[in-house]
Write a protein that holds these residues in place. Structure first.
Motif, PDB file in Angstrom:
ATOM      1  N   VAL A 185      42.557  70.967  62.142  1.00  0.00           N
ATOM      2  CA  VAL A 185      41.519  70.862  63.178  1.00  0.00           C
ATOM      3  C   VAL A 185      40.276  71.652  62.768  1.00  0.00           C
ATOM      4  N   THR A 186      39.154  70.968  62.833  1.00  0.00           N
ATOM      5  CA  THR A 186      37.845  71.578  62.656  1.00  0.00           C
ATOM      6  C   THR A 186      37.078  71.283  63.938  1.00  0.00           C
ATOM      7  N   ALA A 187      36.558  72.331  64.593  1.00  0.00           N
ATOM      8  CA  ALA A 187      35.951  72.151  65.914  1.00  0.00           C
ATOM      9  C   ALA A 187      34.689  72.985  66.052  1.00  0.00           C
ATOM     10  N   GLY A 188      33.898  72.617  67.040  1.00  0.00           N
ATOM     11  CA  GLY A 188      32.671  73.345  67.315  1.00  0.00           C
ATOM     12  C   GLY A 188      31.911  72.755  68.470  1.00  0.00           C
ATOM     13  N   TYR A 189      30.612  72.888  68.396  1.00  0.00           N
ATOM     14  CA  TYR A 189      29.714  72.401  69.434  1.00  0.00           C
ATOM     15  C   TYR A 189      28.831  71.323  68.814  1.00  0.00           C
ATOM     16  N   THR A 190      27.629  71.694  68.384  1.00  0.00           N
ATOM     17  CA  THR A 190      26.772  70.737  67.685  1.00  0.00           C
ATOM     18  C   THR A 190      27.143  70.642  66.209  1.00  0.00           C
TER      19      THR A 190
ATOM     20  N   GLY B   1      37.836  76.173  61.499  1.00  0.00           N
ATOM     21  CA  GLY B   1      38.733  75.207  60.887  1.00  0.00           C
ATOM     22  C   GLY B   1      38.604  75.155  59.386  1.00  0.00           C
ATOM     23  N   PRO B   2      39.496  74.432  58.792  1.00  0.00           N
ATOM     24  CA  PRO B   2      40.614  73.705  59.386  1.00  0.00           C
ATOM     25  C   PRO B   2      41.758  74.639  59.789  1.00  0.00           C
ATOM     26  N   VAL B   3      42.369  74.332  60.948  1.00  0.00           N
ATOM     27  CA  VAL B   3      43.481  75.112  61.492  1.00  0.00           C
ATOM     28  C   VAL B   3      44.642  74.165  61.755  1.00  0.00           C
ATOM     29  N   SER B   4      45.830  74.591  61.324  1.00  0.00           N
ATOM     30  CA  SER B   4      47.029  73.775  61.542  1.00  0.00           C
ATOM     31  C   SER B   4      48.160  74.644  62.082  1.00  0.00           C
ATOM     32  N   PHE B   5      48.865  74.113  63.070  1.00  0.00           N
ATOM     33  CA  PHE B   5      50.089  74.728  63.569  1.00  0.00           C
ATOM     34  C   PHE B   5      50.807  73.725  64.457  1.00  0.00           C
ATOM     35  N   ALA B   6      52.095  73.972  64.695  1.00  0.00           N
ATOM     36  CA  ALA B   6      52.893  73.166  65.618  1.00  0.00           C
ATOM     37  C   ALA B   6      53.557  74.125  66.603  1.00  0.00           C
ATOM     38  N   LEU B   7      53.459  73.803  67.887  1.00  0.00           N
ATOM     39  CA  LEU B   7      54.006  74.637  68.957  1.00  0.00           C
ATOM     40  C   LEU B   7      55.204  73.929  69.588  1.00  0.00           C
TER      41      LEU B   7
ATOM     42  N   GLY C 225      37.042  67.247  62.888  1.00  0.00           N
ATOM     43  CA  GLY C 225      38.003  66.737  61.927  1.00  0.00           C
ATOM     44  C   GLY C 225      39.401  67.150  62.303  1.00  0.00           C
ATOM     45  N   GLY C 226      40.374  66.453  61.744  1.00  0.00           N
ATOM     46  CA  GLY C 226      41.759  66.742  62.040  1.00  0.00           C
ATOM     47  C   GLY C 226      42.210  66.094  63.330  1.00  0.00           C
TER      48      GLY C 226
ATOM     49  N   ARG D  69      35.641  82.163  60.414  1.00  0.00           N
ATOM     50  CA  ARG D  69      34.478  81.282  60.484  1.00  0.00           C
ATOM     51  C   ARG D  69      34.189  80.788  59.072  1.00  0.00           C
ATOM     52  N   GLU D  70      34.380  79.504  58.854  1.00  0.00           N
ATOM     53  CA  GLU D  70      34.242  78.929  57.513  1.00  0.00           C
ATOM     54  C   GLU D  70      32.874  78.291  57.307  1.00  0.00           C
ATOM     55  N   PHE D  71      32.078  78.169  58.361  1.00  0.00           N
ATOM     56  CA  PHE D  71      30.844  77.390  58.261  1.00  0.00           C
ATOM     57  C   PHE D  71      29.623  78.265  58.353  1.00  0.00           C
TER      58      PHE D  71
END
Length: 189
Positions: A10-15, A20-26, A57-58, A187-189
């Protein structure tokens, strides 16, 4: 066993993307901690899970009919709110059977007349006891003193069977005490 919730790259944000990318299963009964420095996008990740923030993404997937409840970092409490603690638990359909004495004393009080920390604990309890299989807690230790953090930890450890949590915090010691797994974000961006 299938996960209740999964984040896959998962890659997320606003504009633009901020995490991200972040991955996990709960899975049921798990408590996943999301850790990272301030501004790393921990709350943004929760927003991507609930659909309030943009997914760049993701994938975010939840098991069919899985209800997710979300305690925000700064829970909204209206000024001059004429609702009591009992009203909050009734509105959330929260089971009162495991209510700690410290929270029980708040039930007759108006929500706009209790402290921020008291409101926070009461709200966390109501979400943990409302029957939702997935609870997102964003910085649940905010406004809490040492005794209240101990109560919060106890609420998490005694939650109903099957209830799974994603807990965001910048307090690593708290996450280590209450989680089964910690996912670090930067923060990757």
């Amino acid at each position: 066993m299938s996960p209740l919730l999964s984040c896959q790259a998962v890659t997320a944000g606003y504009t633009q993307p901020v995490v991200g990318p972040v991955s996990f299963a709960l899975h049921p009964d798990e408590v996943i901690g999301i850790a990272g420095p301030n501004g790393a996008g921990k709350s943004t990740l929760l927003g991507a899970i609930t659909g309030t923030h943009r997914l760049f993404g993701g994938r975010v997937e939840k098991a069919p009919k899985t209800r997710i409840v979300h305690h925000r970092q700064r829970p909204v409490r209206g000024e001059e709110m004429p609702f009591s603690g009992s009203d909050l638990l009734r509105l959330c359909q929260a089971d009162r059977s495991a209510l700690p004495d410290r929270l029980g004393a708040l039930l007759p009080k108006r929500l706009d007349r209790i402290s921020g920390g008291q409101f926070q604990l009461l709200q966390v309890y109501s979400l943990l006891r409302c029957g939702a299989p997935v609870v997102l807690l964003d910085e649940p230790t905010n406004n809490l003193d040492v005794e209240a953090i101990a109560i919060l930890s106890e609420l998490i450890s005694t939650r109903p069977k099957g209830c799974a949590l994603v807990v965001v915090s910048h307090e690593h010691a708290f996450l280590e005490a209450v989680t089964t797994q910690i996912v670090e974000v930067r923060r990757e961006f």
